[in-house]
Design an enzyme around this catalytic site. Structure first.
Site, PDB file in Angstrom:
ATOM      1  N   SER A  90      19.214  14.757   2.322  1.00  0.00           N
ATOM      2  CA  SER A  90      18.656  15.819   2.854  1.00  0.00           C
ATOM      3  C   SER A  90      19.222  16.809   3.069  1.00  0.00           C
ATOM      4  CB  SER A  90      19.260  15.074   4.437  1.00  0.00           C
ATOM      5  OG  SER A  90      17.874  15.842   5.126  1.00  0.00           O
ATOM      6  N   HIS A 194      12.720  14.404   8.898  1.00  0.00           N
ATOM      7  CA  HIS A 194      11.842  14.535   7.940  1.00  0.00           C
ATOM      8  C   HIS A 194      10.724  13.079   8.006  1.00  0.00           C
ATOM      9  CE1 HIS A 194      14.942  15.280   4.902  1.00  0.00           C
ATOM     10  NE2 HIS A 194      15.472  15.100   5.873  1.00  0.00           N
TER      11      HIS A 194
END
Length: 321
Positions: A90, A194
């Site tokens: 991430s 996300h």
């Protein structure tokens, strides 16, 4: 073959930067970055409490700064070809991009500041969050999440999928666990990252990367999007932008490490999460989490033992898009 990885949001803990300030030049570097992005990294990394550093706009720059500081201390004097690959989970992808030479540390800090602010703003629209689903069959878990309206935002491998969605959807998950799941654990993040909830942040980042100079990676860069090795700097940056609303496929990243012939994996500060996944998914691979400067000597020994060009062939997913 050595892989260097950088953790994502949720890895931060109160005071975790404190011991790093004892290293020469670190405090000055952090203050320079703080002034550039208008965020007191020293304060948040040493004095702030857990709730303060849970804030997306604070946590993300803090994590990238910690990763870059620890990587610089670790790799000082190490030959460039010692690393077989770099990757980040991430927001850790920005750390990896800077370690791999795609971005300067200054550009990475500027981008992560914009990323954190944009994602915090997107998260404020609806009350959302994330939870780790531990155990269970991946297909069964994914189907159950979709039934509840949740997104499998991080498919991490090693029996872990992170669900993201509204607080009501996450509450339903806690009440109705998928078959075979050991536990559902809430994560210290302030939004459904996300997922489609982050779409507004994509537009903000598209503007932020205009004019950013992107160099081709000096070391294999493994992307969260699909586990591919990306050889083109502009494509790395494009993926970093769209990554905020797309799932993290850390399981595929670890598959690529395996294809490359990984024998050791080091996780930069605040290490622990990704080494834990690697221990379960990559048996036989030596792992080390760099949490404090006390771990640097052991990490350097691991680099001396395992550092060098990757022995495996390039994985099928290598791309220079």
């Amino acid at each position: 073959m050595l892989v260097l990885v950088a953790p994502g949001q949720g890895a931060q803990t109160p005071g975790f930067l404190t011991p790093w300030l004892e290293l020469p030049g670190v405090a000055d570097r952090l203050r320079e970055w703080s002034a550039a992005i208008d965020l007191d990294l020293v304060h948040y990394g040493t004095e702030a409490d857990a709730e303060q550093i849970r804030d997306t706009a604070v946590a993300q720059p803090l994590l990238v700064a910690a990763g870059l500081v620890s990587a610089r201390a670790l790799l000082d004097g190490v030959r460039e070809d010692a690393l077989g690959a770099v990757a980040g989970h991430s927001v850790g992808e920005l750390t990896a991009a800077a370690i791999g030479g795609v971005l300067t540390p200054e550009a990475a800090m500027a981008l992560v500041r914009r990323r954190g602010l944009a994602m915090a703003e997107a998260a404020a629209v609806t009350e959302t969050g994330m939870a780790a689903v531990l155990g269970g069959d991946p297909e069964t878990v994914t189907a159950h999440l979709e039934k509840l309206g949740l997104t499998p935002a991080n498919i991490n491998g090693a029996g872990q999928i992170v669900a993201a969605g509204t607080v009501e959807q996450l509450a339903a998950l806690a009440e109705e666990k998928p078959e075979g799941v050991r536990a559902v654990r809430s994560l210290a993040v302030a939004g459904a990252f996300h997922t489609h909830h982050m779409a507004p942040a994509v537009s903000a980042l598209e503007e932020a990367v205009q004019g950013v100079e992107a160099n081709d990676p000096r070391v294999r860069y493994v992307s969260n999007r699909d586990g591919h090795v990306v050889a083109d700097g502009a494509e790395v940056v494009r993926r970093l932008v769209h990554q905020v609303s797309n799932p993290v496929r850390w399981d595929l990243c670890m598959e690529t490490f395996k294809e490359l012939g990984v024998t050791a994996l080091i996780e930069v500060c605040p290490g622990g999460t990704l080494t834990g996944l690697a221990k379960r998914a990559l048996p036989g691979v030596k792992t080390l989490a760099v949490k404090t400067p006390d771990h640097l000597d052991a990490a350097r020994e691991l680099i001396a033992e395992h550092g060098g060009p990757a022995r495996g062939a390039e994985p099928a997913g290598t791309t220079a898009e």
